[in-house]
Design a protein around this motif. Structure first.
Motif, PDB file in Angstrom:
ATOM      1  N   LYS A   1      32.390  -6.712  70.132  1.00 15.51           N
ATOM      2  CA  LYS A   1      32.827  -6.892  71.619  1.00 15.51           C
ATOM      3  C   LYS A   1      33.657  -8.275  71.549  1.00 15.51           C
ATOM      4  O   LYS A   1      34.625  -8.433  71.937  1.00 15.51           O
ATOM      5  CB  LYS A   1      31.827  -6.818  72.138  1.00 15.51           C
ATOM      6  CG  LYS A   1      32.520  -7.243  73.704  1.00 15.51           C
ATOM      7  CD  LYS A   1      33.144  -6.188  74.420  1.00 15.51           C
ATOM      8  CE  LYS A   1      33.532  -6.465  75.884  1.00 15.51           C
ATOM      9  NZ  LYS A   1      34.457  -5.374  76.488  1.00 15.51           N
ATOM     10  N   GLU A   2      33.003  -9.437  70.555  1.00 12.86           N
ATOM     11  CA  GLU A   2      33.683 -10.649  70.807  1.00 12.86           C
ATOM     12  C   GLU A   2      34.999 -10.616  69.909  1.00 12.86           C
ATOM     13  O   GLU A   2      36.024 -11.477  70.388  1.00 12.86           O
ATOM     14  CB  GLU A   2      32.701 -11.621  69.808  1.00 12.86           C
ATOM     15  CG  GLU A   2      31.517 -11.724  70.635  1.00 12.86           C
ATOM     16  CD  GLU A   2      31.634 -12.537  71.900  1.00 12.86           C
ATOM     17  OE1 GLU A   2      32.501 -13.305  72.057  1.00 12.86           O
ATOM     18  OE2 GLU A   2      31.087 -12.398  72.849  1.00 12.86           O
TER      19      GLU A   2
ATOM     20  N   THR B   1      34.238  -1.254  73.986  1.00 11.51           N
ATOM     21  CA  THR B   1      35.116  -1.555  75.066  1.00 11.51           C
ATOM     22  C   THR B   1      34.590  -1.961  76.303  1.00 11.51           C
ATOM     23  O   THR B   1      35.268  -2.363  77.410  1.00 11.51           O
ATOM     24  CB  THR B   1      36.100  -0.477  75.394  1.00 11.51           C
ATOM     25  OG1 THR B   1      35.462   0.778  75.565  1.00 11.51           O
ATOM     26  CG2 THR B   1      36.982  -0.069  74.120  1.00 11.51           C
ATOM     27  N   ARG B   2      33.278  -1.451  76.495  1.00 10.79           N
ATOM     28  CA  ARG B   2      32.323  -1.666  77.719  1.00 10.79           C
ATOM     29  C   ARG B   2      31.427  -3.026  77.501  1.00 10.79           C
ATOM     30  O   ARG B   2      31.229  -3.306  76.586  1.00 10.79           O
ATOM     31  CB  ARG B   2      31.881  -0.362  77.747  1.00 10.79           C
ATOM     32  CG  ARG B   2      32.692   0.806  78.310  1.00 10.79           C
ATOM     33  CD  ARG B   2      31.921   2.167  78.050  1.00 10.79           C
ATOM     34  NE  ARG B   2      30.879   2.264  79.282  1.00 10.79           N
ATOM     35  CZ  ARG B   2      30.166   3.192  79.465  1.00 10.79           C
ATOM     36  NH1 ARG B   2      30.202   4.285  78.677  1.00 10.79           N
ATOM     37  NH2 ARG B   2      29.350   3.222  80.593  1.00 10.79           N
ATOM     38  N   ASP B   3      30.813  -3.329  78.651  1.00 13.33           N
ATOM     39  CA  ASP B   3      30.017  -4.391  78.704  1.00 13.33           C
ATOM     40  C   ASP B   3      28.754  -4.040  77.810  1.00 13.33           C
ATOM     41  O   ASP B   3      28.215  -2.963  77.803  1.00 13.33           O
ATOM     42  CB  ASP B   3      29.384  -4.386  80.212  1.00 13.33           C
ATOM     43  CG  ASP B   3      28.258  -5.597  80.309  1.00 13.33           C
ATOM     44  OD1 ASP B   3      28.907  -6.689  80.473  1.00 13.33           O
ATOM     45  OD2 ASP B   3      26.990  -5.146  80.341  1.00 13.33           O
ATOM     46  N   GLN B   4      28.392  -5.017  77.160  1.00 13.80           N
ATOM     47  CA  GLN B   4      27.281  -4.736  76.219  1.00 13.80           C
ATOM     48  C   GLN B   4      25.880  -5.455  76.639  1.00 13.80           C
ATOM     49  O   GLN B   4      25.214  -5.909  75.688  1.00 13.80           O
ATOM     50  CB  GLN B   4      27.789  -5.685  74.787  1.00 13.80           C
ATOM     51  CG  GLN B   4      28.854  -4.868  74.185  1.00 13.80           C
ATOM     52  CD  GLN B   4      28.808  -3.663  73.812  1.00 13.80           C
ATOM     53  OE1 GLN B   4      27.688  -3.370  73.137  1.00 13.80           O
ATOM     54  NE2 GLN B   4      29.656  -2.760  74.275  1.00 13.80           N
ATOM     55  N   GLU B   5      25.491  -5.600  77.638  1.00  7.54           N
ATOM     56  CA  GLU B   5      24.232  -5.798  78.239  1.00  7.54           C
ATOM     57  C   GLU B   5      23.372  -5.093  77.645  1.00  7.54           C
ATOM     58  O   GLU B   5      22.226  -5.824  77.211  1.00  7.54           O
ATOM     59  CB  GLU B   5      24.348  -5.699  79.789  1.00  7.54           C
ATOM     60  CG  GLU B   5      22.847  -6.329  80.053  1.00  7.54           C
ATOM     61  CD  GLU B   5      22.667  -6.001  81.698  1.00  7.54           C
ATOM     62  OE1 GLU B   5      21.809  -6.372  82.267  1.00  7.54           O
ATOM     63  OE2 GLU B   5      23.550  -5.421  82.488  1.00  7.54           O
ATOM     64  N   LYS B   6      23.453  -3.863  77.408  1.00  2.00           N
ATOM     65  CA  LYS B   6      22.168  -3.148  76.578  1.00  2.00           C
ATOM     66  C   LYS B   6      21.976  -3.520  75.340  1.00  2.00           C
ATOM     67  O   LYS B   6      20.920  -3.424  74.711  1.00  2.00           O
ATOM     68  CB  LYS B   6      22.575  -1.540  76.795  1.00  2.00           C
ATOM     69  CG  LYS B   6      22.619  -1.010  78.203  1.00  2.00           C
ATOM     70  CD  LYS B   6      21.203  -0.993  78.732  1.00  2.00           C
ATOM     71  CE  LYS B   6      20.949  -0.266  80.054  1.00  2.00           C
ATOM     72  NZ  LYS B   6      21.608  -0.665  81.308  1.00  2.00           N
ATOM     73  N   SER B   7      23.107  -3.812  74.608  1.00  2.00           N
ATOM     74  CA  SER B   7      23.059  -4.490  73.327  1.00  2.00           C
ATOM     75  C   SER B   7      22.266  -5.467  73.155  1.00  2.00           C
ATOM     76  O   SER B   7      21.108  -5.569  72.387  1.00  2.00           O
ATOM     77  CB  SER B   7      24.435  -4.646  72.515  1.00  2.00           C
ATOM     78  OG  SER B   7      25.234  -3.384  72.441  1.00  2.00           O
ATOM     79  N   GLU B   8      22.398  -6.477  74.030  1.00  2.00           N
ATOM     80  CA  GLU B   8      21.579  -7.700  74.160  1.00  2.00           C
ATOM     81  C   GLU B   8      20.233  -7.518  74.618  1.00  2.00           C
ATOM     82  O   GLU B   8      19.356  -8.143  73.918  1.00  2.00           O
ATOM     83  CB  GLU B   8      22.366  -8.721  75.148  1.00  2.00           C
ATOM     84  CG  GLU B   8      23.729  -9.055  74.977  1.00  2.00           C
ATOM     85  CD  GLU B   8      24.438  -9.731  76.101  1.00  2.00           C
ATOM     86  OE1 GLU B   8      23.940  -9.982  77.002  1.00  2.00           O
ATOM     87  OE2 GLU B   8      25.415 -10.413  75.828  1.00  2.00           O
TER      88      GLU B   8
ATOM     89  N   ARG C   1      35.794 -16.924  70.713  1.00  2.45           N
ATOM     90  CA  ARG C   1      35.415 -15.701  70.421  1.00  2.45           C
ATOM     91  C   ARG C   1      35.129 -15.585  68.960  1.00  2.45           C
ATOM     92  O   ARG C   1      33.992 -15.001  68.541  1.00  2.45           O
ATOM     93  CB  ARG C   1      36.206 -14.619  71.044  1.00  2.45           C
ATOM     94  CG  ARG C   1      36.419 -14.767  72.501  1.00  2.45           C
ATOM     95  CD  ARG C   1      35.085 -14.260  73.210  1.00  2.45           C
ATOM     96  NE  ARG C   1      35.350 -14.348  74.560  1.00  2.45           N
ATOM     97  CZ  ARG C   1      34.730 -13.784  75.422  1.00  2.45           C
ATOM     98  NH1 ARG C   1      33.683 -12.898  75.253  1.00  2.45           N
ATOM     99  NH2 ARG C   1      34.861 -13.762  76.943  1.00  2.45           N
TER     100      ARG C   1
ATOM    101  N   LEU D   1      27.693  -6.253  69.350  1.00  2.00           N
ATOM    102  CA  LEU D   1      28.186  -7.545  69.917  1.00  2.00           C
ATOM    103  C   LEU D   1      29.252  -8.450  69.304  1.00  2.00           C
ATOM    104  O   LEU D   1      30.148  -8.594  69.885  1.00  2.00           O
ATOM    105  CB  LEU D   1      26.873  -8.171  70.089  1.00  2.00           C
ATOM    106  CG  LEU D   1      25.781  -7.925  71.093  1.00  2.00           C
ATOM    107  CD1 LEU D   1      24.414  -8.681  71.124  1.00  2.00           C
ATOM    108  CD2 LEU D   1      26.429  -7.841  72.490  1.00  2.00           C
TER     109      LEU D   1
END
Length: 289
Positions: A181-182, A138-145, A201, A178
């Motif tokens: 999230k999509e 549900t949150r931003d996935q910058e750390k996953s990337e 998406r 990721l």
């Protein structure tokens, strides 16, 4: 304080036979007549500092250990102890949950010692620090990337490293995150009948995250969205690809039921982007040889 007023104050302090100025002079630690001598503290031996850091690690004082290891670079720069201290600083901060500090120390190590035996470990610590900060979908996935990029770099630069196997597992988990999230955003668009936005998406999941557990749902959702838009051939292809790769999936049963309700059946168009995206790609649980 300016002009005559300032000069008057200075003269007032130093007046009365210069007694005031003598007092001020006596407060100066560098007065030639004073007995003050600056204390010179000798550095502790590097091995002693390093072992102190190890002792703190064993006690679980990771922040304290990191400070000890960091001091080696300050007291013994460009030495082997400084190198060992830096990789241990990266380790201690990681174990202590100080992930950003670990990333910084790991990156410094890779910049300073890229060809040493511990370089792969530094890359692994940096990637793991990103990985351990991955939030829920549900949150931003910058750390996953960032985790995926760092883990991929580990595999590419150090293919024979002992950390490669774990890196591949972590990539799978981060990719799954990721994809999730999509899907979450795609489902939202689908609910709002923004079919084009939903398809974009779901397409990302199918094109980029085919080995994740979310690809089955993405294909079924594509079937829904394309049918809603009246693009029947793409809906048929999505269902056909889903059935071919995951014949026992409950998502395929839903896609099949949706098509038959519309008077058609799954049928793959080999020229569809969906069909092309799946050619030669191993699916979840499928051995790669």
């Amino acid at each position: 304080m300016k002009g005559a007023a300032g000069r008057a104050l200075i003269l007032g302090v130093c007046g009365l036979g210069l007694a005031g100025c003598d007092t001020l002079s006596s407060m100066n630690p560098f007065n030639k007549n004073d007995t003050y001598k600056p204390e010179i503290v000798a550095n502790a031996p590097a091995e002693e500092i390093y072992n102190d850091g190890l002792g703190r690690v064993q006690k679980g004082d990771f922040e304290g250990a990191a400070k000890k290891f960091s001091s080696l670079d300050k007291q013994y720069p460009y030495s082997e102890w400084a190198r060992k201290g830096l990789i241990m600083e990266a380790y201690a901060t990681y174990e202590g949950g100080l992930y950003e500090e670990s990333i910084t120390a790991s990156r410094r190590y890779l910049q300073s010692y890229p060809n040493t035996s511990d370089a792969a470990y530094a890359q692994y610590l940096m990637a793991s620090s990103y990985y351990d900060q991955i939030p829920d979908i549900t949150r931003d996935q910058e750390k996953s990337e960032r985790a995926i990029l760092a883990l991929q770099e580990l595999i590419q630069r150090y293919p024979n490293s002992e950390y490669v196997a774990d890196a591949k597992k972590k990539i799978q988990v981060a990719s799954d995150q990721l994809a999730g999230k999509e899907l979450e955003v795609g489902r939202f668009y689908l609910q709002k009948r923004n079919y084009a936005g939903a398809i974009n998406r779901f397409r990302t999941v199918v094109a980029r995250y085919q080995t994740t557990r979310h690809v089955e749902e993405a294909l079924e959702r594509l079937t829904e969205a394309y049918m809603a838009m009246g693009i029947v051939s793409e809906a048929q292809t999505a269902a056909a690809v889903l059935g071919h790769n995951f014949p026992d999936s409950p998502w395929y049963k839903d896609a099949y039921a949706l098509l038959t309700k519309g008077g058609v059946e799954p049928r793959e168009d080999s020229q569809s982007w969906i069909s092309k995206a799946f050619r030669g790609v191993p699916q979840v649980g499928q051995k790669t040889g």
